[in-house]
Design a protein around this motif. Structure first.
Motif, mmCIF file in Angstrom:
data_model
loop_
_atom_site.group_PDB
_atom_site.id
_atom_site.type_symbol
_atom_site.label_atom_id
_atom_site.label_comp_id
_atom_site.label_asym_id
_atom_site.label_seq_id
_atom_site.Cartn_x
_atom_site.Cartn_y
_atom_site.Cartn_z
ATOM 1 N N LEU A 7 -23.577 30.451 -10.843
ATOM 2 C CA LEU A 7 -24.939 30.043 -10.512
ATOM 3 C C LEU A 7 -25.214 28.584 -10.856
ATOM 4 C CD1 LEU A 7 -26.897 33.206 -11.745
ATOM 5 C CD2 LEU A 7 -26.218 32.626 -9.422
ATOM 6 N N LYS A 8 -24.256 27.908 -11.487
ATOM 7 C CA LYS A 8 -24.369 26.486 -11.838
ATOM 8 C C LYS A 8 -25.623 26.224 -12.681
ATOM 9 C CE LYS A 8 -21.844 24.950 -7.752
ATOM 10 N NZ LYS A 8 -21.866 24.094 -6.532
ATOM 11 N N LEU A 9 -25.780 27.032 -13.726
ATOM 12 C CA LEU A 9 -26.911 26.862 -14.631
ATOM 13 C C LEU A 9 -26.486 26.010 -15.825
ATOM 14 C CD1 LEU A 9 -28.370 30.496 -14.662
ATOM 15 C CD2 LEU A 9 -29.148 28.534 -13.331
ATOM 16 N N ASN A 10 -27.350 25.103 -16.225
ATOM 17 C CA ASN A 10 -27.072 24.212 -17.351
ATOM 18 C C ASN A 10 -27.505 24.895 -18.653
ATOM 19 O OD1 ASN A 10 -26.387 22.023 -18.890
ATOM 20 N ND2 ASN A 10 -28.163 20.787 -18.333
ATOM 21 N N MET A 11 -26.711 25.849 -19.098
ATOM 22 C CA MET A 11 -26.987 26.594 -20.316
ATOM 23 C C MET A 11 -25.668 27.058 -20.925
ATOM 24 S SD MET A 11 -28.427 30.104 -18.579
ATOM 25 C CE MET A 11 -28.611 30.943 -20.125
ATOM 26 N N LYS A 12 -25.698 27.339 -22.211
ATOM 27 C CA LYS A 12 -24.504 27.763 -22.921
ATOM 28 C C LYS A 12 -24.767 29.082 -23.617
ATOM 29 C CE LYS A 12 -21.407 26.421 -26.705
ATOM 30 N NZ LYS A 12 -21.141 25.425 -27.764
ATOM 31 N N LEU A 13 -24.067 30.109 -23.176
ATOM 32 C CA LEU A 13 -24.167 31.423 -23.805
ATOM 33 C C LEU A 13 -23.270 31.452 -25.038
ATOM 34 C CD1 LEU A 13 -24.125 33.828 -20.734
ATOM 35 C CD2 LEU A 13 -26.040 33.336 -22.225
ATOM 36 N N SER A 14 -23.849 31.819 -26.162
ATOM 37 C CA SER A 14 -23.086 31.807 -27.410
ATOM 38 C C SER A 14 -22.797 33.199 -27.956
ATOM 39 C CB SER A 14 -23.829 30.996 -28.474
ATOM 40 O OG SER A 14 -25.123 31.525 -28.700
ATOM 41 N N GLU A 64 -30.644 22.228 -23.357
ATOM 42 C CA GLU A 64 -31.498 21.089 -23.637
ATOM 43 C C GLU A 64 -32.603 20.923 -22.602
ATOM 44 O OE1 GLU A 64 -29.071 17.666 -24.027
ATOM 45 O OE2 GLU A 64 -28.057 18.366 -25.864
ATOM 46 N N GLU A 65 -32.628 21.755 -21.611
ATOM 47 C CA GLU A 65 -33.659 21.670 -20.574
ATOM 48 C C GLU A 65 -34.106 23.075 -20.185
ATOM 49 O OE1 GLU A 65 -30.746 21.357 -16.652
ATOM 50 O OE2 GLU A 65 -31.600 19.520 -17.531
ATOM 51 N N ARG A 66 -35.180 23.131 -19.436
ATOM 52 C CA ARG A 66 -35.711 24.430 -19.008
ATOM 53 C C ARG A 66 -34.800 25.044 -17.953
ATOM 54 N NH1 ARG A 66 -40.647 26.802 -19.595
ATOM 55 N NH2 ARG A 66 -41.270 28.320 -18.023
ATOM 56 N N VAL A 67 -34.503 26.330 -18.127
ATOM 57 C CA VAL A 67 -33.563 27.017 -17.243
ATOM 58 C C VAL A 67 -34.294 28.139 -16.515
ATOM 59 C CG1 VAL A 67 -31.387 28.294 -17.102
ATOM 60 C CG2 VAL A 67 -31.665 26.487 -18.810
ATOM 61 N N ASP A 68 -34.110 28.200 -15.214
ATOM 62 C CA ASP A 68 -34.651 29.296 -14.401
ATOM 63 C C ASP A 68 -33.551 30.350 -14.261
ATOM 64 O OD1 ASP A 68 -36.025 30.945 -12.732
ATOM 65 O OD2 ASP A 68 -35.988 29.614 -10.989
ATOM 66 N N ARG A 97 -33.999 33.686 -13.571
ATOM 67 C CA ARG A 97 -34.459 34.937 -12.941
ATOM 68 C C ARG A 97 -33.341 35.584 -12.139
ATOM 69 N NH1 ARG A 97 -39.840 32.629 -10.152
ATOM 70 N NH2 ARG A 97 -38.347 30.922 -9.809
ATOM 71 N N GLU A 98 -32.590 34.782 -11.394
ATOM 72 C CA GLU A 98 -31.473 35.332 -10.629
ATOM 73 C C GLU A 98 -30.368 35.803 -11.561
ATOM 74 O OE1 GLU A 98 -29.502 36.612 -7.265
ATOM 75 O OE2 GLU A 98 -31.558 35.834 -7.459
ATOM 76 N N LEU A 99 -30.200 35.102 -12.669
ATOM 77 C CA LEU A 99 -29.174 35.499 -13.633
ATOM 78 C C LEU A 99 -29.484 36.866 -14.228
ATOM 79 C CD1 LEU A 99 -26.708 34.856 -15.433
ATOM 80 C CD2 LEU A 99 -28.279 33.691 -17.000
ATOM 81 N N ILE A 100 -30.748 37.124 -14.556
ATOM 82 C CA ILE A 100 -31.116 38.409 -15.144
ATOM 83 C C ILE A 100 -30.848 39.544 -14.154
ATOM 84 C CG2 ILE A 100 -33.087 39.775 -15.930
ATOM 85 C CD1 ILE A 100 -34.204 37.324 -17.235
ATOM 86 N N LYS A 101 -31.127 39.322 -12.881
ATOM 87 C CA LYS A 101 -30.858 40.362 -11.875
ATOM 88 C C LYS A 101 -29.372 40.681 -11.804
ATOM 89 C CE LYS A 101 -34.819 39.080 -8.974
ATOM 90 N NZ LYS A 101 -35.245 38.580 -7.636
ATOM 91 N N MET A 102 -28.553 39.640 -11.834
ATOM 92 C CA MET A 102 -27.106 39.875 -11.745
ATOM 93 C C MET A 102 -26.570 40.532 -13.021
ATOM 94 S SD MET A 102 -25.817 36.394 -9.831
ATOM 95 C CE MET A 102 -24.153 37.040 -9.687
ATOM 96 N N LEU A 103 -27.070 40.136 -14.176
ATOM 97 C CA LEU A 103 -26.607 40.746 -15.419
ATOM 98 C C LEU A 103 -27.048 42.203 -15.530
ATOM 99 C CD1 LEU A 103 -27.238 37.846 -17.982
ATOM 100 C CD2 LEU A 103 -25.076 38.528 -16.948
ATOM 101 N N ALA A 104 -28.277 42.500 -15.081
ATOM 102 C CA ALA A 104 -28.755 43.882 -15.133
ATOM 103 C C ALA A 104 -27.921 44.780 -14.227
ATOM 104 C CB ALA A 104 -30.230 43.935 -14.747
ATOM 105 N N GLY A 105 -27.547 44.266 -13.047
ATOM 106 C CA GLY A 105 -26.704 45.054 -12.156
ATOM 107 C C GLY A 105 -25.276 45.180 -12.652
ATOM 108 N N GLU A 106 -24.819 44.184 -13.410
ATOM 109 C CA GLU A 106 -23.446 44.202 -13.910
ATOM 110 C C GLU A 106 -23.278 45.145 -15.086
ATOM 111 O OE1 GLU A 106 -19.439 42.919 -13.968
ATOM 112 O OE2 GLU A 106 -21.009 42.335 -12.527
ATOM 113 N N PHE A 107 -24.236 45.144 -16.022
ATOM 114 C CA PHE A 107 -24.077 45.904 -17.262
ATOM 115 C C PHE A 107 -24.965 47.143 -17.328
ATOM 116 C CE2 PHE A 107 -23.311 41.373 -18.390
ATOM 117 C CZ PHE A 107 -21.946 41.478 -18.590
ATOM 118 N N LYS A 108 -25.795 47.367 -16.327
ATOM 119 C CA LYS A 108 -26.635 48.569 -16.264
ATOM 120 C C LYS A 108 -27.482 48.728 -17.522
ATOM 121 C CE LYS A 108 -24.502 49.519 -12.421
ATOM 122 N NZ LYS A 108 -25.172 49.274 -11.123
ATOM 123 N N ALA A 109 -28.139 47.672 -17.927
ATOM 124 C CA ALA A 109 -28.971 47.702 -19.127
ATOM 125 C C ALA A 109 -30.118 46.709 -18.959
ATOM 126 C CB ALA A 109 -28.154 47.358 -20.366
#
Length: 405
Positions: free
Chosen positions: A163-170, A188-192, A194-206
């Protein structure tokens, strides 16, 4: 009950506290958990607290709020409404917004009351409660949820790159009932997302929760070894991160080198504030030098300040030698310069309140000894013997013909 990170099972080592039985005879109450000091790896001692009130009997009814620790050193407070008999290190099933989660008791009793008051936590009827002590089935489900954390972290990072999001998952933390997953990220900046949450919810069923943390909190969750050779303070005991400015390094006469002043989080090291108050107290009586000292020999510029020896080193522009001056003498020369008086020199000083003069060479005696140590090395080279084994200056043998000399 021992944790999985103990190599020796030391978490099961019990610490005893002397009590008194009902018949008046001395009894022993077992206190389980990593605070007994049996953990050889230190992994389960993260942000641990020693209950120094555990063996002190308090009058009246005990405090029914318990501190529970979760993954990454996160701690929350829960009410023990069922009056469960808990000890430090016990795993309990606690109430969450949706479902339940498993955590370890880290503190209880009157010490929790002090912590709640210090952190201004409101305890009321809406405070979540402890359901029960964890059973073997609960522990098995919790271990299965923990095993999902690392694969989920790798997969979620791939989705973030797609998704080319400028964020780092730790870090990722699944709830023990596998109904919710919390993703910790830094940006370091505001990240949108919303699409990521949809994909993660479908991937992990949680149910997905994105929680942003600072770079210091990220370093605390990941852990590591600092430049001092010890574990990071933020991952062992430090919980409150204070503002750290470059002025803290200036007050301590540290080199403003970002590579040396920055920690693993990329920010200024938290330990810069540890001794700052001591330096600030020592700097109160040291004058601020805004211009050079005027002497008949010339102008002397401030080169260095030795805060705790209370010496200020000055040097003339015409020479490379630095001259140490006590604080009292510097103040005296400044007062003389303000009145238009120029002292002759400060080669031999008599500080205010002292009778014997201080010779400048005596202050550099340790450096002179070090120089003399390396100056007395034997630089003479051994004379090399010429080929044939003839000593230098000796008579060479005559050549022989047919064996006759």
């Amino acid at each position: 009950m021992s944790c999985k990170s103990c190599a020796t099972g030391g978490c099961g080592t019990q610490r005893t506290a002397s009590t008194t039985a009902s018949d008046g005879s001395p009894a022993v109450a077992a206190v389980a958990g990593c605070s007994s000091g049996g953990c050889s790896t230190g992994g389960c001692n993260k942000l641990n607290s020693f209950d120094w009130l555990s063996d002190i009997a308090m009058p009246g009814k005990g405090y029914d709020v318990v501190e529970v620790k979760f993954k990454g050193g996160r701690k929350e407070y829960y009410r023990n409404v069922h009056q469960l008999d808990l000890t430090t290190g016990d795993y309990v099933v606690v109430e969450m917004q949706s479902g339940f989660h498993l955590g370890a008791v880290s503190m209880q009793g009157e010490l929790v009351r002090l912590q709640v008051k210090k952190r201004a936590v409101k305890i009321n009827d809406d405070t979540k409660v402890i359901h029960r002590t964890a059973t073997a089935k609960d522990l098995e489900r919790h271990e299965q949820a923990v095993l999902r954390d690392l694969p989920a972290l790798y997969r979620s990072r791939e989705i973030v790159r797609e998704l080319k999001l400028n964020m780092k998952l730790s870090d990722v933390e699944f709830q023990s009932d596998n109904t919710k997953a919390t993703f910790y990220y830094s940006s370091e900046e505001r990240v949108d997302f919303r699409e990521l949450i949809k994909m993660l919810a479908g991937e992990f069923k949680a149910r997905i929760e994105m929680r942003q943390i600072s770079l210091r909190q990220e370093a605390g969750r990941l852990g590591g070894i600092g430049s001092c050779g010890r574990e990071l303070c933020c991952s062992t005991w430090l919980t409150d991160f204070k503002n750290i400015a470059t002025s803290a390094a200036r007050y301590q006469n540290l080199s403003l080198n970002p590579a040396k002043l920055s920690g693993q989080c990329g920010r200024l090291k938290c330990c810069l504030n540890y001794e700052l108050d001591t330096y600030m107290d020592a700097l109160r009586d040291i004058p601020t030098i805004e211009k050079p000292l005027e002497t008949q020999k010339g102008r002397a510029w401030l080169q260095k300040t030795d805060i705790f020896r209370r010496l200020m080193w000055f040097g003339y522009s015409s020479e490379s030698t630095w001259h140490p001056l006590p604080i009292a003498r510097v103040v005296e020369i400044l007062e003389l310069n303000k009145r238009g008086i120029v002292p002759e020199s400060f080669d031999v000083l008599t500080p205010i309140g002292e009778k014997e003069p201080i010779v400048l060479a005596a202050l550099n005696s340790d450096l002179q000894k070090l120089d003399a140590k390396y100056a007395t090395r034997n630089t003479k080279k051994k004379k090399k013997k010429p080929k044939g084994g003839v000593s230098p200056g000796g008579n060479s043998p005559k050549p022989t013909t047919n064996g006759v000399a």
